[in-house]
Design an enzyme around this catalytic site. Structure first.
Site: not given
Length: 119
Positions: A78-79
């Site tokens: 996600m990062r």
């Protein structure tokens, strides 16, 4: 001079960003995220920091408290999406993580803090 960060520092960063996400997202609906770009930016930035901090915690520590490597990989991914493929991240995904998944992460982080005897 660079000071080496410790496990405790990363966990504190994560806890602070979880608290920020929870406070900003409390009682919010998807439309609130759509209508409030600042809210979206705050949550996305906090998720980026959480993902980066998770990537700095040794895998064996993470798996000791929640033995699911794909879970931890998803947080890091996600990062990476938010940083490298920001155009592919939907507001619905950000909303879902902020309102439905963040407390689950907090429970695992709390287990690490307790288990590793971190104040």
């Amino acid at each position: 001079m660079y000071k080496k960060r410790e496990l405790e520092n990363y966990l504190v960063d994560i806890k602070e960003k979880i608290a920020k996400i929870k406070s900003k997202s409390k009682d919010k609906k998807l439309q609130d995220f759509i209508d409030d770009e600042d809210l979206e930016i705050i949550v996305e930035h906090s998720l980026m920091i959480i993902g980066e901090a998770i990537s700095k915690i040794p895998q064996e520590v993470l798996l000791k408290y929640y033995d699911n490597s794909s879970y931890w990989r998803q947080i890091k991914d996600m990062r990476n999406l938010l940083i490298h493929q920001y155009w592919g991240v939907s507001i619905e995904m950000v909303f879902y993580v902020a309102t439905k998944k963040i407390e689950e992460l907090e429970s695992y982080i709390d287990k690490i803090i307790i288990g590793e005897n971190i104040q």
